[in-house]
Design an enzyme around this catalytic site. Sequence first.
Site, PDB file in Angstrom:
ATOM      1  N   ASP A 283     -21.464  48.487  15.028  1.00 51.62           N
ATOM      2  CA  ASP A 283     -22.042  48.750  16.344  1.00 51.62           C
ATOM      3  C   ASP A 283     -21.957  47.575  17.305  1.00 51.62           C
ATOM      4  OD1 ASP A 283     -23.862  47.138  15.045  1.00 51.62           O
ATOM      5  OD2 ASP A 283     -25.636  48.239  15.698  1.00 51.62           O
TER       6      ASP A 283
ATOM      7  N   LYS B 221     -33.756  45.194  11.076  1.00 51.09           N
ATOM      8  CA  LYS B 221     -33.818  43.820  10.602  1.00 51.09           C
ATOM      9  C   LYS B 221     -35.258  43.463  10.243  1.00 51.09           C
ATOM     10  CE  LYS B 221     -29.462  42.592  11.453  1.00 51.09           C
ATOM     11  NZ  LYS B 221     -28.535  42.060  10.433  1.00 51.09           N
TER      12      LYS B 221
ATOM     13  N   ASP C 289     -21.310  49.868   9.573  1.00 49.92           N
ATOM     14  CA  ASP C 289     -22.178  49.100  10.468  1.00 49.92           C
ATOM     15  C   ASP C 289     -21.267  48.370  11.453  1.00 49.92           C
ATOM     16  OD1 ASP C 289     -24.180  47.666  11.696  1.00 49.92           O
ATOM     17  OD2 ASP C 289     -24.398  46.220  10.062  1.00 49.92           O
TER      18      ASP C 289
ATOM     19  N   ASP D  24     -24.522  41.335   0.967  1.00 50.80           N
ATOM     20  CA  ASP D  24     -23.817  40.967   2.197  1.00 50.80           C
ATOM     21  C   ASP D  24     -23.421  39.500   2.117  1.00 50.80           C
ATOM     22  OD1 ASP D  24     -22.762  40.510   4.684  1.00 50.80           O
ATOM     23  OD2 ASP D  24     -24.543  41.070   5.805  1.00 50.80           O
TER      24      ASP D  24
ATOM     25  N   THR E  26     -28.169  49.017  15.254  1.00 48.01           N
ATOM     26  CA  THR E  26     -29.102  47.988  14.801  1.00 48.01           C
ATOM     27  C   THR E  26     -30.313  47.863  15.711  1.00 48.01           C
ATOM     28  OG1 THR E  26     -27.267  46.732  13.849  1.00 48.01           O
ATOM     29  CG2 THR E  26     -29.337  45.553  14.196  1.00 48.01           C
TER      30      THR E  26
ATOM     31  N   LYS F 274     -16.892  42.690   5.157  1.00 50.67           N
ATOM     32  CA  LYS F 274     -16.663  42.376   6.566  1.00 50.67           C
ATOM     33  C   LYS F 274     -15.366  41.599   6.695  1.00 50.67           C
ATOM     34  CE  LYS F 274     -21.588  41.989   7.774  1.00 50.67           C
ATOM     35  NZ  LYS F 274     -22.680  41.048   8.177  1.00 50.67           N
TER      36      LYS F 274
END
Length: 327
Positions: free
Chosen positions: A298, A150, A296, A224, A125, A246
């Site tokens: 990280d 972002k 994703d 998301d 990111t 998630k």
Amino acid sequence: MARALSARAERWPLAAAFVIARGAKTQAEVVVAEIFEGPHRGWGEAVPYGRYSESVESVLAQIEGVRPAVEAGATRQDLQGFLPPGAARNALDCALWDLEAKRAGRRAWALAGRSRLDPVKTCFTISLGAPADMAEAARANAGRPMLKLKIGSPDGVEGVAAVRAAAPKARLIVDANEGLVFEDLPRVTAELTRLGVKLLEQPLPVSQDIQLEGFESPVPLCADESLHTRAELAACARRYSLVNVKLDKAGGLTEALALAAAAQAQGLGLMVGSMVGTSLGVAPALILAQGAEVADLDGPLLLARDREPGLAITGSLIEPPSAEFWG
């Protein structure tokens, strides 16, 4: 066999400020749940998220509220009825997965029906910032296979262009964190397509994404904040091409696995994400990420230091956890 439950808050400093459309933070605040049973200990980590009206205090209170049931032997399936989706259920669910694996002498991925657990390549990111700052961060990470950028407004496209120039070979995905409005999308998506962006994540606020129905985006859109559990899946399938699953949103690996399977059965692509936390929060998500289009994960790479021992990460490649660490 008697059980004991322990839960605590931890704070882990970040290597640099993590900035998104909703604000910035300089440390990861996590909650760790541990369940002890005989010689075995299972543990799990969750990240309380203010966007979903969670705090460290509220998550610890939720865990405390189910202590009698957990210590009496509640299962992962029982948890689905005891707690709503969110960080508290995630910490306990992942702790129970770990405990089950250690009791059985088997790996958690085998208990989940996987024949093996392969390493996972994560994107990295780049926080929201001035285009020159984003380009500098991208240049330092230009050798990574995928960068996630972002943005918080249509002007964020300037940052994307700067990153593309600084890291011409990296695959790019963009996360708006609900920062755009529908009128922005035709111009923004056209520009992102020109810049070779592979994916745009959550462009609109959850309350407005019904406007995406019928919108033909030239860059694939990924849900998301609009997706937590299977309850939102049908609506997301009408608005997005992919969904970001998630553990903290779904409330643990148990629901996340079911959600991912249901999403893929509906023809949706799968992105597996995580909040910013340590290796302990990422380890269970590696099971979920097998075969996903985008990972994703990280969080540990963004910390000033990670757990030791934690996950072995080389560049952007995350190795499966050892049996001693998790699962």
